[in-house]
Enzyme design. Structure first.
Site, short mmCIF file in Angstrom:
data_model
loop_
_atom_site.label_atom_id
_atom_site.label_comp_id
_atom_site.label_asym_id
_atom_site.label_seq_id
_atom_site.Cartn_x
_atom_site.Cartn_y
_atom_site.Cartn_z
N SER A 24 0.83 -1.20 0.00
CA SER A 24 0.00 0.00 0.00
C SER A 24 0.86 1.26 0.00
O SER A 24 0.34 2.37 -0.08
CB SER A 24 -0.94 0.02 1.20
OG SER A 24 -0.21 -0.12 2.40
N ASN A 111 -2.26 -2.09 13.67
CA ASN A 111 -3.71 -1.94 13.59
C ASN A 111 -4.21 -0.67 14.26
O ASN A 111 -5.04 0.05 13.71
CB ASN A 111 -4.40 -3.17 14.18
CG ASN A 111 -4.08 -4.43 13.37
OD1 ASN A 111 -3.50 -4.32 12.29
ND2 ASN A 111 -4.42 -5.59 13.90
N SER A 278 -13.37 24.61 -28.93
CA SER A 278 -13.48 23.38 -29.71
C SER A 278 -12.37 23.38 -30.74
O SER A 278 -12.01 24.43 -31.26
CB SER A 278 -14.84 23.34 -30.40
OG SER A 278 -14.79 22.53 -31.56
N ASN A 286 -17.08 26.28 -24.31
CA ASN A 286 -17.75 25.19 -23.60
C ASN A 286 -17.54 25.23 -22.08
O ASN A 286 -16.45 25.54 -21.62
CB ASN A 286 -17.24 23.84 -24.13
CG ASN A 286 -17.60 23.64 -25.59
OD1 ASN A 286 -18.65 24.09 -26.04
ND2 ASN A 286 -16.72 22.98 -26.33
N GLU A 291 -19.07 20.62 -16.60
CA GLU A 291 -19.32 19.25 -17.07
C GLU A 291 -18.46 18.25 -16.31
O GLU A 291 -18.91 17.17 -15.92
CB GLU A 291 -19.05 19.16 -18.57
CG GLU A 291 -20.10 19.90 -19.37
CD GLU A 291 -19.73 20.02 -20.85
OE1 GLU A 291 -20.64 20.19 -21.65
OE2 GLU A 291 -18.54 19.96 -21.20
N TYR A 318 -9.59 -6.43 12.97
CA TYR A 318 -8.86 -5.97 11.79
C TYR A 318 -8.80 -7.06 10.74
O TYR A 318 -8.56 -8.24 11.03
CB TYR A 318 -7.42 -5.53 12.14
CG TYR A 318 -6.67 -5.04 10.91
CD1 TYR A 318 -6.79 -3.73 10.48
CD2 TYR A 318 -5.90 -5.93 10.15
CE1 TYR A 318 -6.16 -3.29 9.32
CE2 TYR A 318 -5.26 -5.49 9.00
CZ TYR A 318 -5.39 -4.19 8.59
OH TYR A 318 -4.78 -3.77 7.44
N GLN A 323 -7.27 -2.15 4.36
CA GLN A 323 -6.26 -1.37 3.63
C GLN A 323 -6.88 -0.70 2.41
O GLN A 323 -6.41 0.34 1.96
CB GLN A 323 -5.12 -2.31 3.20
CG GLN A 323 -4.01 -1.65 2.44
CD GLN A 323 -2.79 -2.55 2.33
OE1 GLN A 323 -2.18 -2.89 3.33
NE2 GLN A 323 -2.47 -2.98 1.12
N LYS A 326 -8.24 3.27 1.79
CA LYS A 326 -7.48 4.49 1.54
C LYS A 326 -7.68 5.11 0.18
O LYS A 326 -7.87 6.33 0.06
CB LYS A 326 -5.99 4.23 1.79
CG LYS A 326 -5.72 4.07 3.26
CD LYS A 326 -4.33 3.60 3.57
CE LYS A 326 -4.31 2.99 4.95
NZ LYS A 326 -5.18 1.78 5.07
N1 ARG Z 1 -1.25 -1.26 5.41
C1 ARG Z 1 -2.16 -1.71 6.40
C2 ARG Z 1 -3.53 -1.02 6.25
O1 ARG Z 1 -3.57 -0.08 5.60
C3 ARG Z 1 -1.62 -1.41 7.75
C4 ARG Z 1 -2.09 -2.33 8.84
C5 ARG Z 1 -1.53 -3.67 8.61
N2 ARG Z 1 -1.84 -4.53 9.68
C6 ARG Z 1 -1.71 -5.83 9.59
N3 ARG Z 1 -2.00 -6.53 10.60
N4 ARG Z 1 -1.33 -6.41 8.47
O2 ARG Z 1 -4.50 -1.47 6.77
#
Ligand code: ARG
Length: 459
Positions: A24, A111, A278, A286, A291, A318, A323, A326
Site C-alpha cells: 500500500s 492496527n 473546440s 464550452n 461538465e 482488523y 487497507q 485508503k
Molecule cells: N497497510 C495496512 C492497512 O492499511 C496497515 C495495517 C496492517 N496490519 C496488519 N495486521 N497487516 O490497513
C-alpha cells in the site's frame, strides 16, 4: 533473503507478485507526516510511563524528525517490499538510530497505528475542506449582494414557475454548502478520538497512558473499545459520504450553469478563463469545468459505494481488506477539494445577464399565481380563483398574449372581482416583493438574509 520486519517465523521470502498485490506504500506514503506525529506522541508517552528511558525516547524522536525531513525533501526512498508507510518509516528509523528504533513499536500494533494515521489525516483534510466550502459560500453571497436587483424566472419541473431574485437563487446554494459544513463538523467529532493503545485488537499489557497520547495529538478523547477501535472505519465512510453530498450539490450547480450559459437560456456569461474551446468549431465556448464537476460526482459516488462494500462483510476485528479504505478516501477528498476550489472561482467570475433573465421572468405566465392570490384575497375561494386564472391563461394562449399585456376590460370578462389595482400587480418586481415571508424571495427578505449570514460568518 532480506528479512521482513515481521519475518521471524517465515522460512521462504515473499513471492514478488504477492508483494505487489499487498503493498500500500505507493499510495499510503502520503500518511507519513501523520504516521510520524503519531509515533512521536507514542514514544513521549512511553518515556513518561517509564517504559522507555528518556534518552531512548529522545533518540527515537530525533530519528523520526530526520525521517520526516527526508520525506518532505523528497529524499526518502520508498520500498515496495516494505509494504506500507509504517514499515518504511520504522525501517528507516532503525537505520538512522540503530536497534533502539525497534523499541518504538512497544505497546502498539499497526492496527491501532493505521487507525490513528487515518484519523489524523481525515481531521486535517476536513479542516481544508471547511476552508474551501467557506470560500465557495462567500462567492455565492457576493453574487447575491452585487446583483440584488436582478429578477429571473424560478422553475419547477424546469418550467417557468414564478419570478424570483437571482440573489435568492444564489443563496439557495449558500445554504446547501452551509449544511455540508455542518455535516463535516459533526463527522469531526467521531473522527477526533484516539485509538492508540488498542494495539492489535485487545489492548496492551503495558501501562500506557492513552489519554496523554491523545492529548499530545490533539484528539478530543480515546476510543472505548479496542476491538471496535481497530476495525472501525465508519468515520471514513461518513467522510466520503459528506464528499459525495458536496459533489451532488456542485453537480446540481453545474447542471444549472451549463443550462444557463446556453444560447437558448442566455442567463449568464461564464468567465473565459474557465471555459474551453473546440478544435473544430471556432465559435465554441464550452462549460467544461461544470461538465467535469458533474462527471467527477459519479466517481465520488463510486468511492462511497466502494467503502461501504469493503466494510459490509468484515468480521471483527482488523482484516487486511481495511487497507482498501485508503484509495477511495484519498480520491474522494482530492476530488472534492479540487472541485470546490475551481467552482468557487467560476461562481465568483460569472456574470448574470439581467435583461435576458428579466425578460424570461415575465414569460410562461409566471404571474398566474399572483392573480389567483389576488382573487382569493378579494374573497373568492382559492380553488375557484385557480380555475378562473386557468381560463385567463387559456385565453392568453389563444390570443398570443402574456398576462401583463391584458387590459382591465379583458380581466373583467373573467371575474367581476378584478379592479384597477390588478394592472399594477402585473410586474415581476411586484410579484417578487409580495413574497415577503421569512425565507421568501422579496427583496426585503433577501437583504435581511444577507445581513444575517454576514453576522454569522466572518467573511
Ligand atoms: N497497510 C495496512 C492497512 O492499511 C496497515 C495495517 C496492517 N496490519 C496488519 N495486521 N497487516 O490497513
Amino acid at each position: 533473503m532480506e528479512k521482513k520486519l515481521w519475518g521471524g517465523r517465515f522460512k521462504e521470502s515473499t513471492n514478488k507478485l504477492v508483494e505487489q498485490f499487498t503493498e500500500s506504500v505507493s499510495y499510503d506514503k502520503r500518511l507519513a507526516p501523520f504516521d510520524i506525529a503519531g509515533s512521536v506522541a507514542h514514544v513521549r508517552m512511553l518515556a513518561k510511563q517509564g517504559i522507555l528511558s528518556k534518552e531512548e525516547a529522545d533518540r527515537i524522536v530525533e530519528g523520526l524528525h530526520k525521517v520526516l525531513e527526508e520525506v518532505e525533501s523528497g529524499k526518502f526512498e520508498w520500498k515496495t517490499e516494505l509494504e506500507d508507510v509504517h514499515m518504511n518509516v520504522e525501517k528507516r528509523l532503525t537505520e538512522l538510530v540503530g536497534p533502539v528504533g525497534g523499541k518504538l513499536h512497544t505497546g502498539r500494533s499497526r492496527n491501532d497505528q493505521v487507525a490513528t494515521d487515518v484519523r489524523l489525516y481525515v481531521r486535517h483534510e476536513i479542516e481544508e475542506v471547511l476552508k474551501l466550502l467557506k470560500e465557495l459560500r462567500r462567492a455565492f453571497l457576493k453574487q447575491a449582494e452585487e446583483h440584488i436587483d436582478v429578477v429571473m424566472p424560478g422553475y419547477t419541473h424546469l418550467q417557468i414557475a414564478q419570478p424570483v431574485l437571482y440573489s435568492h437563487h444564489m443563496l439557495a446554494y449558500y445554504h446547501m454548502f452551509k449544511r455540508d459544513e455542518e455535516r463535516f463538523r459533526d463527522t469531526l467529532k467521531r473522527v477526533n478520538v484516539s485509538p492508540l493503545g488498542s494495539a492489535a485488537l485487545a489492548g496492551t499489557s503495558y501501562p500506557l497512558d492513552r489519554e496523554f497520547t491523545a492529548e499530545l495529538l490533539g484528539f478530543e478523547g480515546v476510543t472505548r473499545n479496542s476491538m471496535d477501535a481497530v476495525s472501525d472505519r465508519d468515520f471514513v465512510a461518513e467522510t466520503i459520504f459528506n464528499c459525495a453530498m458536496v459533489m451532488m450539490h456542485l453537480s446540481r450547480l453545474s447542471e444549472e450553469l451549463i443550462i444557463w450559459s446556453t444560447e437558448e437560456f442566455g442567463f449568464i456569461e461564464l468567465p473565459d478563463a474557465f471555459c474551453t474551446g473546440s478544435s473544430i468549431m471556432p465559435q465554441k465556448k464550452n462549460p467544461d469545468v461544470s461538465e467535469l464537476t458533474r462527471g467527477k460526482t459519479g466517481r465520488v459516488y463510486g468511492d462511497l459505494m466502494a467503502i461501504l462494500t469493503i466494510l459490509k462483510g468484515l468480521p471483527l476485528t482488523y482484516n487486511r481488506d481495511l487497507q482498501e479504505d485508503k484509495e477511495p478516501l484519498f480520491d474522494a477528498l482530492d476530488t472534492v477539494k479540487m472541485a470546490l476550489k475551481v467552482n468557487a472561482l467560476v461562481v465568483a467570475g460569472m456574470k448574470p445577464k439581467a435583461e435576458r433573465m428579466r425578460e424570461q421572468a415575465r414569460k410562461g405566465f409566471s404571474l398566474a399565481t399572483d392573480l389567483a392570490d389576488y382573487l382569493a384575497k378579494k374573497g373568492m375561494p382559492f380553488r375557484e380563483a385557480h380555475r378562473v386564472v386557468g381560463e385567463l391563461v387559456a385565453y392568453c394562449l389563444d390570443t398570443g398574449k402574456e398576462l401583463d399585456q391584458l387590459t382591465l376590460e379583458e380581466f373583467k370578462r373573467f371575474s367581476d372581482l378584478f379592479g384597477e389595482d390588478v394592472l399594477s400587480l402585473m410586474s415581476v418586481e411586484g410579484s417578487v416583493n409580495s413574497r415577503n415571508v421569512i425565507g421568501g424571495t422579496a427583496r426585503e427578505q433577501v437583504l435581511k438574509e444577507i445581513e444575517r449570514i454576514k453576522s454569522e460568518e466572518s467573511f
